[in-house]
Design an enzyme around this catalytic site. Structure first.
Site, PDB file in Angstrom:
ATOM      1  N   PRO A 124     -55.204-125.417  17.631  1.00  0.00           N
ATOM      2  CA  PRO A 124     -55.115-126.791  17.113  1.00  0.00           C
ATOM      3  C   PRO A 124     -53.717-127.348  17.324  1.00  0.00           C
ATOM      4  O   PRO A 124     -52.773-126.621  17.648  1.00  0.00           O
ATOM      5  CB  PRO A 124     -55.444-126.625  15.629  1.00  0.00           C
ATOM      6  CG  PRO A 124     -55.081-125.214  15.313  1.00  0.00           C
ATOM      7  CD  PRO A 124     -55.359-124.437  16.560  1.00  0.00           C
ATOM      8  N   CYS A 125     -53.579-128.643  17.118  1.00  0.00           N
ATOM      9  CA  CYS A 125     -52.296-129.298  17.392  1.00  0.00           C
ATOM     10  C   CYS A 125     -51.185-128.668  16.552  1.00  0.00           C
ATOM     11  O   CYS A 125     -51.430-128.129  15.461  1.00  0.00           O
ATOM     12  CB  CYS A 125     -52.399-130.803  17.150  1.00  0.00           C
ATOM     13  SG  CYS A 125     -52.223-131.308  15.437  1.00  0.00           S
ATOM     14  N   LEU A 126     -49.979-128.732  17.047  1.00  0.00           N
ATOM     15  CA  LEU A 126     -48.851-128.055  16.416  1.00  0.00           C
ATOM     16  C   LEU A 126     -48.546-128.581  15.015  1.00  0.00           C
ATOM     17  O   LEU A 126     -47.928-127.879  14.211  1.00  0.00           O
ATOM     18  CB  LEU A 126     -47.614-128.182  17.304  1.00  0.00           C
ATOM     19  CG  LEU A 126     -47.663-127.414  18.630  1.00  0.00           C
ATOM     20  CD1 LEU A 126     -46.421-127.713  19.454  1.00  0.00           C
ATOM     21  CD2 LEU A 126     -47.805-125.918  18.404  1.00  0.00           C
TER      22      LEU A 126
END
Length: 273
Positions: free
Chosen positions: A174-176
């Site tokens: 998933p996105c940082l």
């Protein structure tokens, strides 16, 4: 419904759509959707990846390579969620503002190219987790074929393997921004720092992991069964030096181990008050 029947139902949805613009991150879910769409629709399927500081350059490279392997046309656009204080302040519904930005970026492209929908890789299991971004996507008319037919995450991997996709067992990424506790401001520098830390560990051979960031502390999460091996085989002084050079002061190891959505456990504590 058997897995074969579910696959046929997903295919039927794409045939009904006649064309598909896919919100494509390069993760196993959206890549499976891209594969099925391309096999059925050919040049009437387009994969679009939105790039921002919350996406690792290595993840974009993977997404590009996977799209080329499938054969689907791949377009890269810029998204600007980092300009939205509702996102960078990192409230518990941060993902709502992220997906709002994503679909507000993709929908003009849908109109420009004459597509009917944005299609995403949301699967049936996602509907049972806290995912405010799903609401934002629905509000903007997105379709989720895997979720609509009831395809679970495990089934996504099974189907990907059956269809010959070599990344069928790719760890979720998933996105940082998901590495930060709710309420801590997200900055480009922090995203870069945690991203470089995770890439360092991946290059050491640790694939399924997270580096959670809170203030100046990095907390490494690994699968529980890997923790002892990590301690015994890793050059810990070099790791500490590397993380400190990235800007962390303290480096810790989470003894509970990696668990997807772990930072959401604070929401349960809030609900229980």
């Amino acid at each position: 419904m058997t897995l074969t029947e579910k696959l046929e139902q997903v295919k039927h949805l794409f045939v009904e759509m006649g064309q598909a613009l896919i919100a494509y991150s390069g993760g196993v879910d959206s890549t499976l959707v891209a594969k099925i769409a391309y096999d059925l629709l050919g040049d009437r399927a387009l994969a679009v990846t939105a790039v921002s500081p919350s996406l690792l350059p290595e993840e974009l490279a993977d997404a590009t390579a996977q799209a080329a392997t499938i054969g689907i046309a791949h377009k890269i656009v810029q998204s600007h969620e980092m300009e939205n204080l509702n996102y960078t302040s990192n409230p518990i519904n941060r993902c709502y503002f992220c997906k709002s930005e994503l679909h507000d970026t993709l929908n003009p492209l849908v109109l420009e190219l004459g597509y009917s929908y944005v299609v995403d890789g949301v699967n049936a299991d996602d509907l049972h987790d806290y995912r405010p971004g799903i609401q934002a996507a629905k509000e903007r008319g997105a379709r989720s074929p895997l979720a609509e037919i009831g395809v679970t995450k495990a089934e996504v991997r099974q189907l990907s393997q059956q269809l010959g996709l070599p990344w069928w067992d790719k760890p979720p990424q998933p996105c940082l921004s998901s590495r930060f506790p709710y309420g801590e401001e997200i900055t480009i520098a922090k995203l870069h720092r945690v991203g470089r830390a995770e890439i360092y560990l991946r290059n050491l051979g640790w694939e399924n992991l997270r580096v959670r960031s809170e203030g100046n502390t990095a907390r490494i999460e690994l699968p529980p069964e890997k923790i002892q091996d990590f301690i015994l085989t890793t050059d810990l002084p070099t790791l500490l030096s590397t993380f400190q050079n990235l800007g962390f002061i303290y480096v810790t190891l989470d003894l509970e181990g990696y668990r997807s959505g772990k930072l959401n456990q604070v929401l349960q504590q809030i609900a229980a008050r």
